[in-house]
Scaffold this motif. Structure first.
Motif, short mmCIF file in Angstrom:
data_model
loop_
_atom_site.label_atom_id
_atom_site.label_comp_id
_atom_site.label_asym_id
_atom_site.label_seq_id
_atom_site.Cartn_x
_atom_site.Cartn_y
_atom_site.Cartn_z
N ARG A 58 54.70 5.48 19.48
CA ARG A 58 53.44 5.32 20.23
C ARG A 58 53.60 5.79 21.68
O ARG A 58 52.69 6.36 22.27
N TYR A 59 54.78 5.52 22.24
CA TYR A 59 55.03 5.97 23.62
C TYR A 59 55.03 7.51 23.69
O TYR A 59 54.41 8.10 24.58
N GLU A 60 55.72 8.13 22.74
CA GLU A 60 55.76 9.60 22.70
C GLU A 60 54.35 10.16 22.49
O GLU A 60 53.96 11.16 23.09
N LEU A 61 53.58 9.49 21.65
CA LEU A 61 52.20 9.92 21.38
C LEU A 61 51.36 9.83 22.66
O LEU A 61 50.55 10.71 22.95
N ALA A 62 51.57 8.75 23.42
CA ALA A 62 50.84 8.60 24.69
C ALA A 62 51.18 9.76 25.64
O ALA A 62 50.30 10.30 26.31
N LEU A 63 52.46 10.15 25.67
CA LEU A 63 52.86 11.29 26.52
C LEU A 63 52.19 12.58 26.04
O LEU A 63 51.78 13.41 26.85
N ASP A 64 52.08 12.72 24.70
CA ASP A 64 51.38 13.90 24.16
C ASP A 64 49.92 13.91 24.61
O ASP A 64 49.39 14.94 25.04
N TYR A 65 49.25 12.76 24.47
CA TYR A 65 47.84 12.66 24.86
C TYR A 65 47.68 13.03 26.34
O TYR A 65 46.74 13.74 26.72
N LEU A 66 48.61 12.52 27.15
CA LEU A 66 48.55 12.79 28.59
C LEU A 66 48.65 14.29 28.85
O LEU A 66 47.86 14.87 29.60
N LYS A 67 49.61 14.91 28.19
CA LYS A 67 49.82 16.35 28.40
C LYS A 67 48.65 17.16 27.85
O LYS A 67 48.31 18.22 28.38
N THR A 90 62.76 13.23 18.10
CA THR A 90 63.39 14.24 18.96
C THR A 90 62.67 15.58 18.81
O THR A 90 62.41 16.27 19.79
N LEU A 91 62.35 15.92 17.57
CA LEU A 91 61.65 17.19 17.32
C LEU A 91 60.29 17.20 18.05
O LEU A 91 59.92 18.18 18.70
N GLY A 92 59.57 16.09 17.94
CA GLY A 92 58.25 16.00 18.59
C GLY A 92 58.37 16.15 20.10
O GLY A 92 57.60 16.87 20.74
N ALA A 93 59.37 15.46 20.68
CA ALA A 93 59.56 15.54 22.14
C ALA A 93 59.90 16.97 22.56
O ALA A 93 59.46 17.44 23.62
N LEU A 94 60.66 17.66 21.71
CA LEU A 94 61.01 19.05 22.05
C LEU A 94 59.79 19.96 21.99
O LEU A 94 59.62 20.84 22.83
N PHE A 95 58.94 19.73 21.00
CA PHE A 95 57.70 20.53 20.94
C PHE A 95 56.89 20.33 22.23
O PHE A 95 56.39 21.28 22.81
N ARG A 96 56.78 19.06 22.66
CA ARG A 96 56.00 18.78 23.88
C ARG A 96 56.66 19.47 25.08
O ARG A 96 55.99 20.04 25.93
N VAL A 133 66.31 25.53 26.97
CA VAL A 133 67.20 24.69 26.16
C VAL A 133 66.40 24.07 25.02
O VAL A 133 66.83 24.03 23.87
N ALA A 134 65.16 23.59 25.35
CA ALA A 134 64.30 23.00 24.31
C ALA A 134 64.03 24.02 23.21
O ALA A 134 64.05 23.69 22.02
N ALA A 135 63.79 25.26 23.61
CA ALA A 135 63.50 26.30 22.62
C ALA A 135 64.70 26.50 21.70
O ALA A 135 64.56 26.63 20.48
N TRP A 136 65.88 26.49 22.26
CA TRP A 136 67.07 26.69 21.45
C TRP A 136 67.34 25.53 20.51
O TRP A 136 67.93 25.70 19.46
N LEU A 137 66.89 24.34 20.91
CA LEU A 137 67.21 23.16 20.10
C LEU A 137 66.28 22.98 18.91
O LEU A 137 66.60 22.29 17.97
#
Ligand SMILES: [Zn+2]
Length: 393
Positions: free
Chosen positions: A114-123, A78-84, A5-9
């Motif tokens: 900043r929260y989304e960035l923290a999730l990126d760093y974690l991943k 939203t785009l950033g979260a989908l990339f992750r 779904v993320a890929a399609w979005l």
């Protein structure tokens, strides 16, 4: 959201972002705007790159756009979260880092970025950076539950148990989640570290601290039994181990060996058998038979017949394993060879049996893990059913 779904979005979102920036009233390039149409051209270039499935070029174009209003920021988030979500952490990082660095954002959007960035760093495995951001957000009371859950996870992974205890307590207070059982496991981790370092007094203190936190903590009493036995206080160890069935009958197999050892050394095997009889639980069948077989051996008798009869009445793997140890080979050479082969085959089958099972995800590990290696649940791995069951076809 699933990865597919993320890929399609991604594609429609990129188009929406490009269209949005292109069409914003009063923006350069929109009707009535100034002549400078550079942002529009870049946004449209971003859109076309996304259409052409060239996300890196698309991102570069979109992130060159001058200013974002709040709707554009939302689309970028939203785009950033989908990339992750798609596992494209580098791209997610580029989006979120650009947002955080692109002041001024609205305070709530700045914190979300900043929260989304923290999730990126974690991943991405950039744990120190993730931890710093999650800590800052939780101190400010923003995304506090998610930030504290992430901090707990980080401290668990890095085995920083005291920091895990601190984050767990804060999470319990904020989210009103009962976490005493998990906090007790952290104290047990500390107790285990102290025990391995031969600091037995500290290990004892920490195991008791775990029981203060959660009276039903089986692991704490098992640890206490081990520590007290190591300190030579076998009666204290027996007392601690005997509390395990009161906490959870499923863990009875875990107390067999240490309780037998301590009871033998203290000449308390009859008391041990009486204790098992009083429990009168299905799980004590193997334990009780094994203890009686041990007593027979001590008095010079071969317990093979007793074990064989017990196994016939209650077919359990533990009894089969013990029986294999005490069977004496027949005199006849060919029969002895056949018996030896049979014993070896049964030993292999017994060693391959399921010893533990996670009640949360079904994993069947060969060891007792207090945190399931698969689903990461605490206290979900329990001794497996010891019964021999016919293979279903
Ligand atoms: Zn599991």
């Amino acid at each position: 959201m699933s990865d597919s779904v993320a890929a399609w979005l991604i594609l429609p979102l990129g188009i929406a972002l490009g269209w949005y920036i292109r069409g914003r009233p009063g923006r350069p390039g929109s009707p009535g705007a100034a002549d400078d149409d550079r942002p529009t051209a870049e946004a449209m270039a971003g859109m076309s790159h996304l259409v052409a499935d060239d996300p890196d070029q698309a991102l570069a174009a979109l992130l060159r756009v001058g200013e974002f209003d709040s709707q554009a920021v939302e689309l970028h988030l939203t785009l950033g979260a989908l990339f992750r979500k798609r596992g494209e952490v580098d791209r997610a990082l580029r989006v979120h880092e650009a947002l955080v660095e692109r002041a001024p954002l609205r305070p709530d959007q700045f914190d979300r970025a900043r929260y989304e960035l923290a999730l990126d760093y974690l991943k991405a495995g950039m744990i120190d950076r993730a931890e710093t951001l999650f800590e800052a957000l939780s101190q400010r009371g923003l995304h506090v539950t998610s930030a504290l859950e992430s901090l707990v996870s980080i401290h668990e992974q890095s085995h920083e148990w005291r920091r895990a205890i601190d984050a767990s307590r804060r999470l319990q207070a904020v989210a009103a989640q009962p976490r005493q059982a998990i906090t007790a496991q952290y104290y047990c981790e500390l107790a285990d570290e102290a025990r391995r370092a031969k600091n037995l007094d500290e290990a004892q203190r920490l195991a008791l601290r775990a029981l203060d936190e959660e009276a039903g903590c089986v692991r704490a009493n098992l640890l206490l039994g081990s520590v007290l036995e190591a300190k030579g206080d076998r009666l204290g160890a027996i007392k601690a181990l005997r509390r395990v069935p009161e906490q959870d009958l499923r863990y009875i197999p875990e107390i067999v060996e240490p309780l037998l050892r301590c009871s033998e050394a203290e000449h308390q095997l009859p008391e041990f058998l009486e204790f098992l009889r009083e429990l009168d639980a299905e799980d004590t069948v193997s334990v009780s038979v094994l203890a009686q077989a041990r007593l027979l051996r001590e008095t010079g008798s071969n317990p093979a017949r007793f074990l064989a009869e017990s196994f016939a009445a209650n077919p359990r793997w533990a009894l089969l394993e013990e029986l294999l140890k005490v069977i004496e080979p027949p005199q006849d050479e060919s029969m002895a060879l056949a018996m030896n082969t049979l014993q070896e085959a049964l030993r292999i089958a017994a060693s391959a049996r399921t010893r533990y099972r996670c009640t949360s995800c079904g994993l069947a590990p060969g060891l007792l893990f207090w945190q399931c290696p698969s689903c990461k649940q605490w206290g979900s791995v329990v001794p497996a059913d010891d019964r021999l069951t016919p293979v279903k076809t």
